[in-house]
Motif scaffolding. Structure first.
Motif, PDB file in Angstrom:
ATOM      1  N   ASN A 169       0.807  -1.219   0.000  1.00 41.29           N
ATOM      2  CA  ASN A 169       0.000   0.000   0.000  1.00 41.29           C
ATOM      3  C   ASN A 169       0.841   1.271   0.000  1.00 41.29           C
ATOM      4  OD1 ASN A 169      -2.412  -1.498   0.104  1.00 41.29           O
ATOM      5  ND2 ASN A 169      -2.295  -1.654   2.341  1.00 41.29           N
ATOM      6  N   SER A 170       2.137   1.142   0.170  1.00 40.28           N
ATOM      7  CA  SER A 170       2.995   2.319   0.246  1.00 40.28           C
ATOM      8  C   SER A 170       3.215   2.916  -1.148  1.00 40.28           C
ATOM      9  CB  SER A 170       4.340   1.946   0.872  1.00 40.28           C
ATOM     10  OG  SER A 170       5.188   3.065   0.934  1.00 40.28           O
ATOM     11  N   GLU A 171       3.034   4.210  -1.270  1.00 37.74           N
ATOM     12  CA  GLU A 171       3.204   4.897  -2.553  1.00 37.74           C
ATOM     13  C   GLU A 171       4.664   5.220  -2.848  1.00 37.74           C
ATOM     14  OE1 GLU A 171       0.744   8.313  -2.520  1.00 37.74           O
ATOM     15  OE2 GLU A 171      -1.155   7.184  -2.464  1.00 37.74           O
ATOM     16  N   GLU A 172       5.544   5.013  -1.890  1.00 41.50           N
ATOM     17  CA  GLU A 172       6.947   5.327  -2.099  1.00 41.50           C
ATOM     18  C   GLU A 172       7.654   4.328  -3.012  1.00 41.50           C
ATOM     19  OE1 GLU A 172       5.416   5.609   0.675  1.00 41.50           O
ATOM     20  OE2 GLU A 172       5.842   7.608   1.480  1.00 41.50           O
ATOM     21  N   PHE A 173       7.033   3.156  -3.219  1.00 37.57           N
ATOM     22  CA  PHE A 173       7.676   2.130  -4.026  1.00 37.57           C
ATOM     23  C   PHE A 173       7.078   2.090  -5.424  1.00 37.57           C
ATOM     24  CE2 PHE A 173       8.026   0.733   0.398  1.00 37.57           C
ATOM     25  CZ  PHE A 173       9.407   0.680   0.502  1.00 37.57           C
ATOM     26  N   MET A 174       7.899   1.664  -6.358  1.00 34.63           N
ATOM     27  CA  MET A 174       7.538   1.690  -7.765  1.00 34.63           C
ATOM     28  C   MET A 174       6.766   0.428  -8.150  1.00 34.63           C
ATOM     29  SD  MET A 174      10.185   2.446 -10.905  1.00 34.63           S
ATOM     30  CE  MET A 174      10.883   3.808  -9.968  1.00 34.63           C
ATOM     31  N   ASP A 175       5.748   0.602  -8.965  1.00 34.94           N
ATOM     32  CA  ASP A 175       5.033  -0.548  -9.504  1.00 34.94           C
ATOM     33  C   ASP A 175       5.705  -0.984 -10.798  1.00 34.94           C
ATOM     34  OD1 ASP A 175       3.421   0.737 -11.917  1.00 34.94           O
ATOM     35  OD2 ASP A 175       3.318   2.113 -10.218  1.00 34.94           O
ATOM     36  N   PRO A 176       5.466  -2.212 -11.269  1.00 34.98           N
ATOM     37  CA  PRO A 176       6.139  -2.704 -12.472  1.00 34.98           C
ATOM     38  C   PRO A 176       5.917  -1.847 -13.714  1.00 34.98           C
ATOM     39  CG  PRO A 176       5.174  -4.524 -11.280  1.00 34.98           C
ATOM     40  CD  PRO A 176       4.699  -3.274 -10.596  1.00 34.98           C
ATOM     41  N   GLU A 177       4.731  -1.263 -13.869  1.00 34.07           N
ATOM     42  CA  GLU A 177       4.466  -0.442 -15.057  1.00 34.07           C
ATOM     43  C   GLU A 177       5.372   0.788 -15.090  1.00 34.07           C
ATOM     44  OE1 GLU A 177       0.715   1.623 -17.443  1.00 34.07           O
ATOM     45  OE2 GLU A 177       0.446   0.836 -15.413  1.00 34.07           O
ATOM     46  N   THR A 178       5.497   1.473 -13.965  1.00 32.58           N
ATOM     47  CA  THR A 178       6.389   2.638 -13.897  1.00 32.58           C
ATOM     48  C   THR A 178       7.831   2.223 -14.128  1.00 32.58           C
ATOM     49  OG1 THR A 178       4.880   3.657 -12.316  1.00 32.58           O
ATOM     50  CG2 THR A 178       7.092   4.595 -12.489  1.00 32.58           C
ATOM     51  N   PHE A 179       8.223   1.098 -13.551  1.00 35.15           N
ATOM     52  CA  PHE A 179       9.590   0.603 -13.700  1.00 35.15           C
ATOM     53  C   PHE A 179       9.917   0.311 -15.160  1.00 35.15           C
ATOM     54  CE2 PHE A 179      12.586  -2.933 -13.948  1.00 35.15           C
ATOM     55  CZ  PHE A 179      13.628  -2.482 -13.159  1.00 35.15           C
ATOM     56  N   ILE A 180       9.003  -0.360 -15.854  1.00 36.03           N
ATOM     57  CA  ILE A 180       9.252  -0.723 -17.254  1.00 36.03           C
ATOM     58  C   ILE A 180       9.244   0.517 -18.140  1.00 36.03           C
ATOM     59  CG2 ILE A 180       8.230  -1.916 -19.237  1.00 36.03           C
ATOM     60  CD1 ILE A 180       7.554  -4.206 -17.395  1.00 36.03           C
ATOM     61  N   ASN A 181       8.374   1.475 -17.850  1.00 33.10           N
ATOM     62  CA  ASN A 181       8.370   2.722 -18.628  1.00 33.10           C
ATOM     63  C   ASN A 181       9.695   3.460 -18.486  1.00 33.10           C
ATOM     64  OD1 ASN A 181       5.774   2.286 -19.553  1.00 33.10           O
ATOM     65  ND2 ASN A 181       4.821   3.469 -17.908  1.00 33.10           N
ATOM     66  N   LEU A 182      10.244   3.490 -17.300  1.00 32.20           N
ATOM     67  CA  LEU A 182      11.549   4.114 -17.093  1.00 32.20           C
ATOM     68  C   LEU A 182      12.646   3.311 -17.776  1.00 32.20           C
ATOM     69  CD1 LEU A 182      11.346   5.202 -13.341  1.00 32.20           C
ATOM     70  CD2 LEU A 182      11.306   6.687 -15.354  1.00 32.20           C
ATOM     71  N   TYR A 183      12.518   2.004 -17.747  1.00 29.33           N
ATOM     72  CA  TYR A 183      13.512   1.132 -18.376  1.00 29.33           C
ATOM     73  C   TYR A 183      13.550   1.359 -19.890  1.00 29.33           C
ATOM     74  CZ  TYR A 183      15.959  -3.208 -19.584  1.00 29.33           C
ATOM     75  OH  TYR A 183      16.846  -4.132 -20.081  1.00 29.33           O
ATOM     76  N   ASN A 184      12.381   1.552 -20.491  1.00 29.20           N
ATOM     77  CA  ASN A 184      12.314   1.741 -21.940  1.00 29.20           C
ATOM     78  C   ASN A 184      12.562   3.179 -22.371  1.00 29.20           C
ATOM     79  OD1 ASN A 184      11.671  -0.965 -22.384  1.00 29.20           O
ATOM     80  ND2 ASN A 184       9.482  -0.589 -22.076  1.00 29.20           N
TER      81      ASN A 184
END
Length: 253
Positions: free
Chosen positions: A219-234
């Motif tokens: 529930n913590s908003e400080e951590f990244m979800d996979p969608e945000t992570f992959i968008n940054l990766y690409n």
């Protein structure tokens, strides 16, 4: 005297052909250094570790979750030969803690597969996944295989630490406990066996994280979800500056 002096002067100047044929000083970068280090250690790729938490449908069967991940691993292994996945999946009543070790491409494909299911299926059994930490270029694996274990019996705790501790303190406890548990499994589980089994709450109750911490991290908003992570990766590394798209091009003196 004059002839020898003239000879010394001409030797100082090399012809263009001689300058090309002269041995050049080898130039490298940090990536080449890391690749050479992996080659000397007989590794085919850089090894990474990722810690994930997520919510699941209540009372999910271990078999269904295991089959899903095993199918994902097998599918990825066909395209990335030799990049085996090791780690640990702990299944709580309504959440999971997942540690994965493999190459960067393999971990990327695992997260991508989860995103595809989450978008295409109305009620995918894994929801709200968060990436707690990613460790890059780790020297060795903590797990010899991929293990899965169900936390059957509820573990009793005196108080809810998420109410009295800061996020940093909760994360510190999370990492300490998971590494202690990983070392315990590394020392006690033999290679080739099915893993620690579903009685970790009896073998190592002090090393298990309470489910309330897993839910708190989900529930913590400080951590990244996979969608945000992959968008940054690409996202491309090289960013075009405004001065590079101005016309006419600015002159430099």
């Amino acid at each position: 005297m004059s002839i020898s002096a003239h000879t010394r002067k001409t030797n100082k100047k090399n012809s263009p052909l001689e300058s090309i044929l002269m041995p050049q000083v080898p130039r490298s970068n940090y990536l080449h250094l890391q690749e050479e280090k992996q080659r000397l250690q007989l590794k085919k790729f850089l090894l990474h570790r990722i810690f994930l938490v997520a919510k699941i449908t209540a009372n999910m069967e271990k078999k269904d979750i295991a089959e899903y991940y095993e199918q994902v691993f097998q599918s990825i292994l066909k395209r990335h030969l030799g990049e085996a996945v090791t780690g640990l999946l702990l299944i709580y009543p309504t959440s999971i803690l997942h540690i994965l070790e493999s190459s960067n491409d393999t971990l990327y494909q695992i997260l991508s597969d989860y995103l595809n299911h989450e978008k295409d299926e109305v009620e995918f059994f894994i929801q709200g996944m968060k990436i707690i930490v990613t460790s890059h270029n780790i020297p060795t694996r903590l797990f010899m295989q991929w293990y899965i274990s169900v936390i059957k019996a509820p573990v009793m705790y005196l108080d809810d630490v998420t109410q009295s501790q800061s996020l940093q303190e909760v994360i510190t406890e999370f990492l300490i406990q998971t590494h202690k548990l990983a070392l315990h499994i590394f020392k006690t589980v033999k290679v080739g066996t099915k893993g620690p089994g579903d009685n970790l709450h009896q073998i190592a109750p002090d090393l298990l994280l309470p489910e309330q911490i897993i839910k708190y991290l989900c529930n913590s908003e400080e951590f990244m979800d996979p969608e945000t992570f992959i968008n940054l990766y690409n996202k491309p590394i090289h960013v075009t500056l405004d001065s590079e798209v101005v016309w006419p091009a600015p002159s430099r003196f």
